[in-house]
Design a protein around this motif. Sequence first.
Motif, short mmCIF file in Angstrom:
data_model
loop_
_atom_site.label_atom_id
_atom_site.label_comp_id
_atom_site.label_asym_id
_atom_site.label_seq_id
_atom_site.Cartn_x
_atom_site.Cartn_y
_atom_site.Cartn_z
N LEU A 183 1.39 27.99 4.96
CA LEU A 183 1.25 26.61 4.52
C LEU A 183 2.30 25.68 5.13
N GLY A 184 3.42 26.26 5.58
CA GLY A 184 4.51 25.45 6.10
C GLY A 184 5.01 25.99 7.44
N ASP A 185 6.34 25.93 7.64
CA ASP A 185 6.94 26.36 8.90
C ASP A 185 8.10 27.33 8.64
N ILE A 186 8.33 28.22 9.61
CA ILE A 186 9.46 29.16 9.59
C ILE A 186 10.25 28.95 10.88
N GLY A 207 3.49 30.09 -7.15
CA GLY A 207 4.71 29.28 -7.06
C GLY A 207 4.98 28.77 -5.67
N ALA A 208 4.70 29.58 -4.65
CA ALA A 208 4.93 29.17 -3.27
C ALA A 208 4.00 28.02 -2.88
N GLN A 209 2.80 27.98 -3.44
CA GLN A 209 1.88 26.87 -3.17
C GLN A 209 2.31 25.61 -3.90
N VAL A 210 2.81 25.78 -5.13
CA VAL A 210 3.20 24.62 -5.94
C VAL A 210 4.41 23.91 -5.36
N ILE A 211 5.41 24.67 -4.86
CA ILE A 211 6.68 24.07 -4.44
C ILE A 211 6.49 23.12 -3.27
N LEU A 212 5.45 23.32 -2.46
CA LEU A 212 5.23 22.43 -1.33
C LEU A 212 4.60 21.09 -1.75
N GLN A 213 4.24 20.96 -3.03
CA GLN A 213 3.56 19.77 -3.50
C GLN A 213 4.41 18.90 -4.42
N VAL A 214 5.49 19.42 -5.00
CA VAL A 214 6.23 18.69 -6.03
C VAL A 214 7.71 18.61 -5.68
N PRO A 215 8.41 17.53 -6.14
CA PRO A 215 9.86 17.46 -6.00
C PRO A 215 10.52 18.52 -6.87
N ASP A 216 11.71 19.01 -6.45
CA ASP A 216 12.26 20.17 -7.14
C ASP A 216 13.60 19.94 -7.82
N VAL A 250 11.23 24.38 5.08
CA VAL A 250 11.43 25.28 6.22
C VAL A 250 12.56 26.27 5.90
N ALA A 251 13.64 25.77 5.29
CA ALA A 251 14.75 26.65 4.92
C ALA A 251 14.30 27.70 3.92
N LEU A 252 13.49 27.29 2.95
CA LEU A 252 13.00 28.22 1.93
C LEU A 252 12.14 29.31 2.56
N ALA A 253 11.21 28.92 3.43
CA ALA A 253 10.34 29.91 4.08
C ALA A 253 11.15 30.86 4.96
N THR A 254 12.12 30.32 5.70
CA THR A 254 12.96 31.16 6.57
C THR A 254 13.80 32.11 5.75
N HIS A 255 14.36 31.61 4.66
CA HIS A 255 15.16 32.46 3.76
C HIS A 255 14.30 33.57 3.16
N LYS A 256 13.06 33.24 2.79
CA LYS A 256 12.17 34.25 2.20
C LYS A 256 11.93 35.41 3.16
N VAL A 257 11.68 35.07 4.42
CA VAL A 257 11.45 36.12 5.42
C VAL A 257 12.70 36.98 5.56
N ALA A 258 13.86 36.33 5.66
CA ALA A 258 15.11 37.08 5.82
C ALA A 258 15.40 37.96 4.61
N SER A 259 15.05 37.48 3.42
CA SER A 259 15.37 38.24 2.22
C SER A 259 14.53 39.51 2.09
N VAL A 260 13.41 39.58 2.83
CA VAL A 260 12.64 40.83 2.85
C VAL A 260 13.50 41.95 3.43
N ALA A 261 14.33 41.62 4.42
CA ALA A 261 15.22 42.63 5.01
C ALA A 261 16.24 43.12 4.00
N LEU A 262 16.66 42.25 3.07
CA LEU A 262 17.53 42.69 1.98
C LEU A 262 16.87 43.81 1.19
N GLY A 263 15.59 43.59 0.84
CA GLY A 263 14.87 44.62 0.09
C GLY A 263 14.71 45.90 0.88
N ILE A 264 14.47 45.79 2.18
CA ILE A 264 14.32 46.99 3.01
C ILE A 264 15.63 47.75 3.08
N GLY A 265 16.73 47.03 3.30
CA GLY A 265 18.03 47.70 3.36
C GLY A 265 18.38 48.40 2.06
#
Length: 253
Positions: A199-202, A89-98, A44-59
């Motif tokens: 695939l997950g939650d935000i 990669g986003a599909q793989v990370i939800l299936q394996v320990p990191d 959930v943290a990864l998905a939320t961070h990904k959405v927020a980081s899009v704003a970094l690119g926009i800025g």
Amino acid sequence: MSGSEHLILFLVSLVANLFSAFSGGGAGLIQLPVLIFLGLPFAVALATHKVASVALGIGATLRHLREDSLERGLALFILACGVPGVVLGAQVILQVPDRAAQVALGLLTMGLGLYSAFNPGLGLVAEPRHRDPAGRFAGGLGLFGIGVLNGSLTSGTGLFVTLWLVRWFGLDYRRAVAYTLVLVGVFWNGSGALTLGLLGDIRWSWLPALLAGSLLGGYLGAHLAIARGNRWIKRGFEIITLLVGAKLVLGNL
């Protein structure tokens, strides 16, 4: 969350993304661990961070577009090679320990910083190369591989793109950072956020503070990079890579 916790999120996001926009990556060094510390599961943290980081690119895009820093052909090539890797990669990370993967990624990230530090002239002057079909093919495979890392293990992978563009395609640091922030920040991270969101939650209620900090930090960091030039960006890149790498290794031992 309380008002003070939203303020903390905003300040963390502002600082993390300012340094990321200046050096070409590394916002996850600060932002992602804070989201986990505040109680979000890793996915959930990864998905939320990904959405927020899009704003970094926009800025950052708002600032870099004023400099006309991007070649359209190379920009489309980076997107075409990287986005499929991000989705995979986003599909793989939800299936394996990191944990083991993050330790390996940390060691490799520190290696990037040391490589740059021990090559003092690297990225200070643009020297275009590998623009022939064979060079582009090899460069595209590298971008695809980095895209897989970007979609799965978010901390610091923008730094890989920055150094790959400098080392393989001969860009200077300022132009390489512009490509990373605009293309990785908006499109790669956007693809990863969409995939993880499906695939997950935000955690949507946390996003206003994160988005505001990312947008402002991205713009200010890009402005600082343009004003300071290649030598300062190179030093910032080396410091951030060493910090990101150390955090990934020590945080998973």
